[in-house]
Design an enzyme around this catalytic site. Structure first.
Site, PDB file in Angstrom:
ATOM      1  N   GLY A  40       0.747  -1.170  -0.053  1.00 42.95           N
ATOM      2  CA  GLY A  40      -0.096  -0.079   0.150  1.00 42.95           C
ATOM      3  C   GLY A  40       0.711   1.249  -0.056  1.00 42.95           C
ATOM      4  O   GLY A  40       2.143   1.356  -0.527  1.00 42.95           O
ATOM      5  N   CYS A  42       1.758   2.964   2.425  1.00 41.97           N
ATOM      6  CA  CYS A  42       3.112   3.010   3.332  1.00 41.97           C
ATOM      7  C   CYS A  42       4.638   2.436   2.813  1.00 41.97           C
ATOM      8  O   CYS A  42       5.228   2.949   2.836  1.00 41.97           O
ATOM      9  CB  CYS A  42       2.519   2.045   4.641  1.00 41.97           C
ATOM     10  SG  CYS A  42       4.027   1.762   5.681  1.00 41.97           S
ATOM     11  N   GLY A 173       1.631  23.394   2.415  1.00 42.33           N
ATOM     12  CA  GLY A 173       1.148  22.707   3.869  1.00 42.33           C
ATOM     13  C   GLY A 173       2.081  22.277   4.502  1.00 42.33           C
ATOM     14  O   GLY A 173       3.136  21.583   4.111  1.00 42.33           O
ATOM     15  N   GLU A 196       1.842  27.581   4.961  1.00 42.39           N
ATOM     16  CA  GLU A 196       0.969  26.854   5.788  1.00 42.39           C
ATOM     17  C   GLU A 196      -0.263  27.869   6.204  1.00 42.39           C
ATOM     18  O   GLU A 196       0.060  29.130   6.597  1.00 42.39           O
ATOM     19  CB  GLU A 196       1.561  26.350   7.235  1.00 42.39           C
ATOM     20  CG  GLU A 196       0.586  25.937   8.251  1.00 42.39           C
ATOM     21  CD  GLU A 196      -0.438  24.789   7.702  1.00 42.39           C
ATOM     22  OE1 GLU A 196       0.046  23.611   7.345  1.00 42.39           O
ATOM     23  OE2 GLU A 196      -1.529  25.015   7.896  1.00 42.39           O
ATOM     24  N   HIS A 436      23.450   3.467  29.846  1.00 43.73           N
ATOM     25  CA  HIS A 436      24.210   4.782  29.530  1.00 43.73           C
ATOM     26  C   HIS A 436      25.277   4.662  28.352  1.00 43.73           C
ATOM     27  O   HIS A 436      26.054   3.494  28.824  1.00 43.73           O
ATOM     28  CB  HIS A 436      24.946   5.489  30.776  1.00 43.73           C
ATOM     29  CG  HIS A 436      25.708   6.485  30.394  1.00 43.73           C
ATOM     30  ND1 HIS A 436      25.310   7.866  30.418  1.00 43.73           N
ATOM     31  CD2 HIS A 436      27.169   6.460  30.594  1.00 43.73           C
ATOM     32  CE1 HIS A 436      26.312   8.373  30.141  1.00 43.73           C
ATOM     33  NE2 HIS A 436      27.309   7.959  30.409  1.00 43.73           N
TER      34      HIS A 436
HETATM   35  P1  FAD Z   1      -2.873   2.200   2.403  1.00 49.59           P
HETATM   36  O1  FAD Z   1      -1.451   1.945   2.752  1.00 49.59           O
HETATM   37  O2  FAD Z   1      -3.260   3.473   1.551  1.00 49.59           O
HETATM   38  O3  FAD Z   1      -3.175   0.878   1.356  1.00 49.59           O
HETATM   39  C1  FAD Z   1      -4.481   0.915   0.534  1.00 49.59           C
HETATM   40  C2  FAD Z   1      -4.326  -0.180  -0.443  1.00 49.59           C
HETATM   41  O4  FAD Z   1      -5.634  -0.397  -1.004  1.00 49.59           O
HETATM   42  C3  FAD Z   1      -3.455   0.322  -1.516  1.00 49.59           C
HETATM   43  O5  FAD Z   1      -2.455  -0.442  -1.992  1.00 49.59           O
HETATM   44  C4  FAD Z   1      -4.680   0.441  -2.862  1.00 49.59           C
HETATM   45  O6  FAD Z   1      -3.984   0.183  -3.857  1.00 49.59           O
HETATM   46  C5  FAD Z   1      -5.608  -0.632  -2.254  1.00 49.59           C
HETATM   47  N1  FAD Z   1      -6.891  -0.347  -3.007  1.00 49.59           N
HETATM   48  C6  FAD Z   1      -7.735   0.897  -2.873  1.00 49.59           C
HETATM   49  N2  FAD Z   1      -8.834   0.460  -3.167  1.00 49.59           N
HETATM   50  C7  FAD Z   1      -9.020  -0.942  -3.802  1.00 49.59           C
HETATM   51  C8  FAD Z   1      -9.765  -1.547  -4.263  1.00 49.59           C
HETATM   52  N3  FAD Z   1     -11.016  -1.336  -4.795  1.00 49.59           N
HETATM   53  N4  FAD Z   1      -9.679  -2.841  -4.833  1.00 49.59           N
HETATM   54  C9  FAD Z   1      -8.221  -3.428  -4.361  1.00 49.59           C
HETATM   55  N5  FAD Z   1      -7.335  -2.729  -3.829  1.00 49.59           N
HETATM   56  C10 FAD Z   1      -7.629  -1.339  -3.270  1.00 49.59           C
HETATM   57  N6  FAD Z   1       2.556   6.722   8.456  1.00 49.59           N
HETATM   58  C11 FAD Z   1       3.117   6.215   9.547  1.00 49.59           C
HETATM   59  O7  FAD Z   1       2.829   5.911  10.346  1.00 49.59           O
HETATM   60  N7  FAD Z   1       4.608   6.755   9.552  1.00 49.59           N
HETATM   61  C12 FAD Z   1       5.259   7.513   8.480  1.00 49.59           C
HETATM   62  O8  FAD Z   1       6.243   7.617   8.449  1.00 49.59           O
HETATM   63  C13 FAD Z   1       4.364   7.487   7.398  1.00 49.59           C
HETATM   64  N8  FAD Z   1       4.842   8.394   6.239  1.00 49.59           N
HETATM   65  C14 FAD Z   1       4.210   8.780   5.298  1.00 49.59           C
HETATM   66  C15 FAD Z   1       4.625   9.582   4.234  1.00 49.59           C
HETATM   67  C16 FAD Z   1       3.963   9.606   3.217  1.00 49.59           C
HETATM   68  C17 FAD Z   1       4.459  10.574   1.904  1.00 49.59           C
HETATM   69  C18 FAD Z   1       2.779   9.316   2.957  1.00 49.59           C
HETATM   70  C19 FAD Z   1       1.972   9.735   1.677  1.00 49.59           C
HETATM   71  C20 FAD Z   1       1.916   8.728   3.985  1.00 49.59           C
HETATM   72  C21 FAD Z   1       2.442   8.406   5.094  1.00 49.59           C
HETATM   73  N9  FAD Z   1       2.192   7.760   6.286  1.00 49.59           N
HETATM   74  C22 FAD Z   1       3.050   7.349   7.291  1.00 49.59           C
HETATM   75  C23 FAD Z   1       0.864   7.203   6.218  1.00 49.59           C
HETATM   76  C24 FAD Z   1       0.331   5.845   5.973  1.00 49.59           C
HETATM   77  O9  FAD Z   1       1.244   5.513   4.782  1.00 49.59           O
HETATM   78  C25 FAD Z   1      -0.849   5.607   5.727  1.00 49.59           C
HETATM   79  O10 FAD Z   1      -1.463   5.883   7.084  1.00 49.59           O
HETATM   80  C26 FAD Z   1      -0.995   3.937   5.662  1.00 49.59           C
HETATM   81  O11 FAD Z   1      -0.370   3.638   4.540  1.00 49.59           O
HETATM   82  C27 FAD Z   1      -2.510   3.567   5.791  1.00 49.59           C
HETATM   83  O12 FAD Z   1      -2.603   2.422   5.544  1.00 49.59           O
HETATM   84  P2  FAD Z   1      -3.932   1.634   5.109  1.00 49.59           P
HETATM   85  O13 FAD Z   1      -3.671   0.192   4.892  1.00 49.59           O
HETATM   86  O14 FAD Z   1      -5.111   2.024   5.535  1.00 49.59           O
HETATM   87  O15 FAD Z   1      -4.128   2.059   3.405  1.00 49.59           O
END
Ligand code: FAD
Length: 836
Positions: A40, A42, A173, A196, A436
């Protein structure tokens, strides 16, 4: 032939793939559907690629100053393409790892976009399958704001494709994503300007901690403009230009790259959610407190449900949802210790409440700070910017939150997270030996600093709780390093106030032992306190009226433990136990009954007017039912301020026969106010039995007249009260609809201590004695093997000792000074006559 699964997870991010693994571990036939790559946002576009790139930029920054460390690097340069290659290798390795985990757990991976239907069906690439349970984990995508020229911007996905370090960059942002990328390119030499809209970047971090970070960013040449309203992005032959407004003035800044980092929105496109009956609220999937959507068998987790959009939160929710659906547990996600990490340079991390937030939630706080400049480990790393700040409840030293800016604080926060999650005390941190030299020592020092005991900095001032407000017995001073033979001390159950338990989850099981014994101790303390109040009344130590809670302990403790610190309690004159259950210092309650200056209301209120704003305890309204309209007023205020606190209005059955009762319920319903009406039906309004006083003696049924959800609970059973009250309170917090609870118990003594109680037969009283809530709970605890009779005796002895101490304190406290008797009586009046 359609496939059938027990669990199908839609989306393979950290929410989805973790949920799938847990479901498989619990024996479910599991499928995961992913339209892109497993891992995903992440793994593929978020946490991992950014951190891989940040590692490269950090190494570069360190080597730029390598001479200081004795490492001389000639012709040092940053190769963005090579760094991106390494980043992609890290991502590939992790994605392959997730693929391997799917195989190892026999999870069927279905490639393509899923479309769900009513009744458990879902299709992928035209193939239809069926699952008993579907988990929506479709994540989120970058938000696009409607500004002119937005097409010239790139988002957090697009920035991964840059193959040259831009000379200038504008980041729109100042949230986590914007600041991480801004910090990265800032370190590589790009001139970064962050715009911001809000008054502060990184709004989830305390202002003083952001200040520490901001100074460093600006030293690197970065510019941060807060309250900047971006109006347009234009393009000319050489670069882009971003026009923004600061108050009445318009400004423009040139940029080679404009990063749009204005947050993320839940992703639900094309999955057929609304057609299947899944409710959406401003784009996010609506779930209840067990992560169920209103559609049977459909659950949702992670970014798609909004809230805290972080990978570890998504994974945690995935596990909660699966364990709930498989009947393995009954889990309500608990977010109070969700850590938050920002990988800027220096790093930022926090968990729990910040100082301001804690004060706004009604805590009296204690703060300790320790700068990394005084840390041996930070000095060896050459990274001394930043500090650790701990925030604790001044009343009992419970750690409420920790904020950090500095080197590797995203790792150091783990210890703080455990401490906040377990509601440890400041003292627990300093009884733990810290290796330490480590950065974690700074957390220990900050905890010590909160008490003016830090070792490696000069303590500014010693902060100790005022004696009258210290709820717990003083902690004996012990050496930091203990002998290894020393046996761990048994848990001091005085230190587990019921107000701090996880009300929805506490079960009669061993892992909840401390919480259960905390509840028991509180019930027993109220029982003994009240018995003693009666004795002291007969000795004329207490004047006026005195209404006891004897027999109501389970109702009072269970009901109040279901609240959060920010919720308000409006209650009546039978309130000593209510105040103690809320965490008001019992010594100050007894001192109030004794009319002493150290009392909760400085001895001016007496038995019927116990009020404590710090605990949001608007107690002691002397007139029957007079506080019900006040609770409505508080509900209005919360609603007007769009707060999420709940008003908990406690009253006896006698109050339900007056006009104010009906008016108040009516108002609360018509205006959708967040009020939980909590009727303590102790069977008697003064000397009249409820069935003679009321046409409808099942009082909860009256709420139907106001179309209000209502329940009747066994007020003699503390766990029943706590669970069902927590359920109602949380529902009211979510939908701002009033609800009604009737807790049925029995008053063991007369209406007040002077009531001879001639209107009830001894047989009736004896019959009810068999359901004595304190004895019943003792029995349940022993039956479940939570505590032995010796353990109970230990708690009882400690309560007896505490009550002695409470009475001694009240007895020895001073009376109010005669010439100050009118002080504290009427707001402002004392000061008006020049006494301020
Ligand atoms: P996602 O990781 O978004 O996964 C959802 C998946 O569902 C995707 O792969 C998508 O392709 C799939 N999908 C969607 N619709 C469908 C469908 N209909 N059928 C099949 N597949 C589908 N969080 C942290 O905790 N630490 C960090 O350091 C951090 N850094 C980040 C940096 C950036 C640049 C970004 C953008 C985000 C960051 N995040 C971080 C946030 C984190 O990535 C998300 O909170 C996390 O990935 C959410 O997980 P999720 O499983 O809910 O969704």
């Amino acid at each position: 032939m359609p496939e059938r699964f027990d669990v199908a997870v839609i989306g393979g991010g950290p929410g989805g793939y973790v949920a799938a693994i847990r479901a498989a571990q619990l024996g479910a036939r599991t499928a995961i559907v992913e339209k892109d790559r497993l891992g995903g946002t992440c793994l593929v576009r978020g946490c991992i690629p950014t951190k891989a790139m940040l590692q490269s930029s950090e190494l570069y920054s360190i080597l730029k100053h390598g001479d200081d460390f004795g490492v001389v690097a000639d012709r040092l340069r940053f190769d963005l393409r090579a760094a991106s290659r390494r980043r992609d290798q890290v991502v590939d390795q992790l994605v392959n790892g997730v693929e391997g985990l799917m195989k190892a757990n026999r999870i069927q991976v279905i490639r393509g976009a899923a479309h769900i239907e009513k009744g458990g069906g879902f299709t992928v690439n035209g193939d239809r399958s069926h699952a008993e349970n579907i988990i929506l984990a479709t994540g989120s995508v970058p938000a696009r704001i409607p500004i002119a020229g937005v097409e010239y911007t790139i988002d957090s996905d697009g920035i991964l494709g840059l193959d040259e370090i831009p000379e200038t960059m504008v980041v729109i942002g100042g949230g986590v994503v914007g600041m991480e990328w801004g910090a990265l390119y800032g370190a590589l030499g790009t001139k970064v300007t962050v715009l911001e809209l809000l008054p502060q970047i990184l709004p989830m971090v305390e202002a003083d901690m952001v200040g520490l970070y901001r100074r460093h960013f600006e030293k690197l040449g970065g510019v941060i403009q807060t309250e900047a309203n971006v109006e347009e992005i234009t393009k000319d032959s050489r670069s882009l230009r971003v026009r923004f407004r600061l108050g009445a003035e318009t400004h423009e800044v040139p940029a080679h790259v404009v990063l749009l980092a204005t947050g993320r929105v839940p992703y639900t496109v094309g999955a057929g959610l609304e057609e299947a009956g899944v409710e959406l609220d401003r784009g996010r999937v609506v779930v209840d407190d067990r992560l169920r959507t209103p559609v049977k068998g459909v659950w949702a987790i992670g970014d798609v449900i909004g809230g805290i959009m972080l990978a570890h939160v998504a994974s945690y929710e995935g596990i909660c949802a699966v364990e709930n659906m498989c009947g393995y547990a009954d889990r309500t996600p608990d977010y109070h210790a969700a850590p938050n990490c920002i990988y800027t340079d220096p790093e930022i991390a926090n968990v729990g409440l910040g100082e301001k937030e804690a004060r706004e939630s009604g805590y009296d706080v204690k703060v300790g700070r320790f700068p990394f400049a005084a840390s041996g480990r930070a000095l060896t790393l050459g990274q001394v910017e930043g500090a650790v700040k701990v925030v604790a409840d001044a009343r009992d030293d419970t750690l409420l939150g920790v904020q950090m800016v500095g080197p590797r604080v995203t790792d150091v926060i783990a210890e703080a997270t455990l401490a906040v999650q377990q509601r440890l005390k400041l003292h627990d941190l300093d009884l733990t030996m810290h290796a330490h030299p480590t950065l974690a020592e700074s957390l220990l020092e900050a905890a010590l600093a909160a008490d003016g005991r830090a070792i490696h900095i000069q303590n500014r001032r010693v902060q100790r709780p005022a004696p009258a407000l210290s709820a717990n017995p003083p902690i004996k001073e012990r050496a930091v390093a203990r002998s290894v033979e020393e046996k761990p001390k048994s848990v001091d159950h005085a230190a587990v106030p019921a107000a701090h338990i996880d009300a929805g989850r506490v079960e009669m099981k061993e892992p909840h032992r401390d919480e259960l014994l905390g509840l028991y101790r509180q019930m027993l303390l109220i029982r003994r306190f009240e018995e003693r109040a009666q004795v002291e009344y007969t000795k004329a130590k207490i004047g006026g009226y005195c209404h006891l809670n004897l027999g109501e302990e389970a109702t009072v403790v269970g009901g109040i433990a279901a609240l959060r610190p920010g919720d308000y309690i409006y209650t009546s004159y039978r309130e000593h136990g209510h105040a103690i259950a809320r965490g008001v210092d019992p010594k100050a309650v007894m001192a109030e009954l004794f009319g002493k200056e150290t009392g909760v209301s400085h001895g001016r209120g007496g038995s019927m007017h116990i009020f404590d704003l710090k605990h949001r305890f608007m107690g002691g309204y002397g007139i029957v039912g007079g506080h019900l309209p006040l609770a409505v007023g508080a509900g209005f205020a919360i609603k007007y301020k769009k707060g999420d606190d709940v008003v908990f209005c406690m009253f006896g059955d006698g109050a339900t026969n007056i006009g104010a009762f009906h008016e108040s319920l009516n108002f609360a319903k018509v205006f959708h106010l967040p009020v939980v009406w909590f009727c303590i039906n102790n069977q008697y309004g003064m000397g009249t039995a409820v069935e003679r006083a009321s046409a409808v003696s099942e009082i909860y049924r009256r709420a139907c007249a106001y179309d209000m959800e209502s329940i009747r609970v066994d007020g003699m059973n503390v766990l029943e009260v706590i669970h069902r009250t927590a359920d109602f309170v949380e529902k009211t917090r979510r939908d701002s609809e009033p609800r009604f609870i009737e807790a049925v118990n029995y008053r063991f003594r007369g209406h007040s201590v002077v009531d001879p109680d001639k209107y009830r037969s001894d047989e009736e009283k004896e019959r009810w004695r068999h359901s004595d809530p304190v004895l019943l709970f003792e029995h349940q605890l022993q039956e479940a093997g939570i505590v032995t009779s010796a353990g109970l005796e230990q708690v009882q002895a400690s309560v007896e000792g505490e009550v002695e101490e409470i009475v001694r304190f009240a007895d020895e406290s001073a009376n109010p000074a005669i010439d100050e008797l009118y002080r504290y009586l009427y707001a402002g009046e004392w000061e008006m006559y020049g006494n301020a």
